[in-house]
Design a protein around this motif. Structure first.
Motif, PDB file in Angstrom:
ATOM      1  N   THR A   1      -5.535   5.952   2.696  1.00 40.66           N
ATOM      2  CA  THR A   1      -5.143   4.719   3.375  1.00 40.66           C
ATOM      3  C   THR A   1      -6.181   4.344   4.425  1.00 40.66           C
ATOM      4  O   THR A   1      -6.372   3.161   4.729  1.00 40.66           O
TER       5      THR A   1
ATOM      6  N   PHE B   1      -8.625   1.502   3.721  1.00 36.80           N
ATOM      7  CA  PHE B   1      -8.145   0.156   3.416  1.00 36.80           C
ATOM      8  C   PHE B   1      -8.833  -0.930   4.235  1.00 36.80           C
ATOM      9  O   PHE B   1      -9.118  -2.019   3.731  1.00 36.80           O
TER      10      PHE B   1
ATOM     11  N   VAL C   1       0.862  -1.179   0.000  1.00 39.10           N
ATOM     12  CA  VAL C   1       0.000   0.000   0.000  1.00 39.10           C
ATOM     13  C   VAL C   1       0.901   1.233   0.000  1.00 39.10           C
ATOM     14  O   VAL C   1       1.699   1.422   0.921  1.00 39.10           O
TER      15      VAL C   1
ATOM     16  N   VAL D   1      -1.818  -1.630  -4.044  1.00 42.99           N
ATOM     17  CA  VAL D   1      -2.915  -0.701  -3.766  1.00 42.99           C
ATOM     18  C   VAL D   1      -2.326   0.698  -3.675  1.00 42.99           C
ATOM     19  O   VAL D   1      -1.444   0.968  -2.852  1.00 42.99           O
TER      20      VAL D   1
END
Length: 225
Positions: free
Chosen positions: A215, A218, A173, A191
Motif C-alpha cells: 500500500t 500507492f 485498495v 487496486v
C-alpha cells in the motif's frame, strides 16, 4: 491489466487489515510463540505458512457466506465478539511501514475513506492513533454501517453514497479477493496490494486491475497523474 484512469478518480477507499495495518503479522507472531518451544526459530516460518494457508480458505468462506446470504449472522457474531472485549481498542495498531508517508503524500484533491469489516469502535481507534491524518478520511464504513459485508457491494456503495459520488469515481485498495469482489460488484476501480496475505493470482481472478507490492507504493500512482 485495465488501465485505471486516476485523472478521473475522485475518492480512494482503503481496507484496514493487511492494507493499512499489519494484523496478519501480529497473528503470525502469536502462532510462532506457541510453536517456538517445540521448533525453535523454525516455528516462525511454520507460523507464517499456517496463517497463509488459513487466509485463502477464510476469504472463500466469507464469499460463500455472502452468496448464501449468511453474512448477516457472521456480522452479528463479529460485532458480539468485539463487544465482549474489556479494554478499548485504541492506539495499538501496527501500521504497515510506509503507509503513513503514503497517506501524507496523496494530493488533497483526492477524497479518502475506509471500508472495512471492522467495527466503528475499531475504526475510531485507528484514527485516534493517527490524529494528524484523521481529518483526511471523509468517510468510514464498518460492520455496523451496512446490512451486508464485503464481498457484497453494499459497503462500497454506501461509502460512495456518503461522498455523493458515483462508484465509478472511486478506487478500492485492499489485500484480499473479498475487497476486489466487493469493489467489482459495486462498479468501483480496484487496486490489490501484496502486503497482506492475498496472493497475486487470486487478486487477479477476483478482478484487481492493478497490483502493488505494498500500500505504501500507492501515492506514486496518483502523484504522476
Amino acid at each position: 491489466m485495465t488501465q485505471i484512469p486516476f485523472s478521473e478518480i475522485q475518492a480512494i477507499l482503503f481496507d484496514m487489515d493487511g492494507t493499512l495495518i499489519d494484523t496478519d503479522d501480529e497473528m503470525t507472531k502469536k502462532v510462532a510463540r506457541w510453536l517456538r518451544p517445540l521448533l525453535g526459530e523454525r516455528g516462525n516460518q511454520l507460523a507464517r505458512w499456517i496463517i497463509m494457508k488459513i487466509e485463502s480458505p477464510a476469504n472463500a468462506l466469507i464469499t460463500l457466506a455472502d452468496k448464501l446470504h449468511l453474512d448477516e449472522p457472521l456480522k452479528w457474531f463479529t460485532t458480539w465478539r468485539y463487544s465482549r472485549r474489556k479494554e478499548p481498542i485504541v492506539g495499538n495498531f501496527h501500521i504497515i511501514p510506509g503507509v503513513l508517508e503514503m497517506l501524507h503524500a496523496i494530493p488533497e484533491n483526492y477524497r479518502l475513506g475506509i471500508v472495512t469489516t471492522r467495527s466503528r469502535h475499531q475504526i475510531e481507534g485507528f484514527l485516534a492513533q493517527v490524529p494528524e491524518l484523521a481529518p483526511r478520511f471523509e468517510v468510514t464504513c464498518g460492520s455496523q454501517d451496512t446490512r451486508r459485508l464485503k464481498p457484497h457491494p453494499s459497503p462500497i456503495q454506501e461509502a460512495a453514497r456518503r461522498l455523493n459520488l458515483p462508484e465509478t469515481a472511486c478506487v478500492m485498495v485492499g489485500d484480499t479477493s473479498v475487497d476486489m469482489h466487493s469493489a467489482r460488484r459495486a462498479g468501483a476501480w480496484r487496486v490489490g496490494v501484496l502486503c497482506g496475505f492475498g496472493k497475486e493470482p487470486e487478486l487477479r481472478r477476483a478482478g484487481a486491475q492493478l497490483i502493488l507490492n505494498s500500500t505504501a507504493d500507492f501515492a506514486q500512482l496518483v502523484q504522476q497523474k
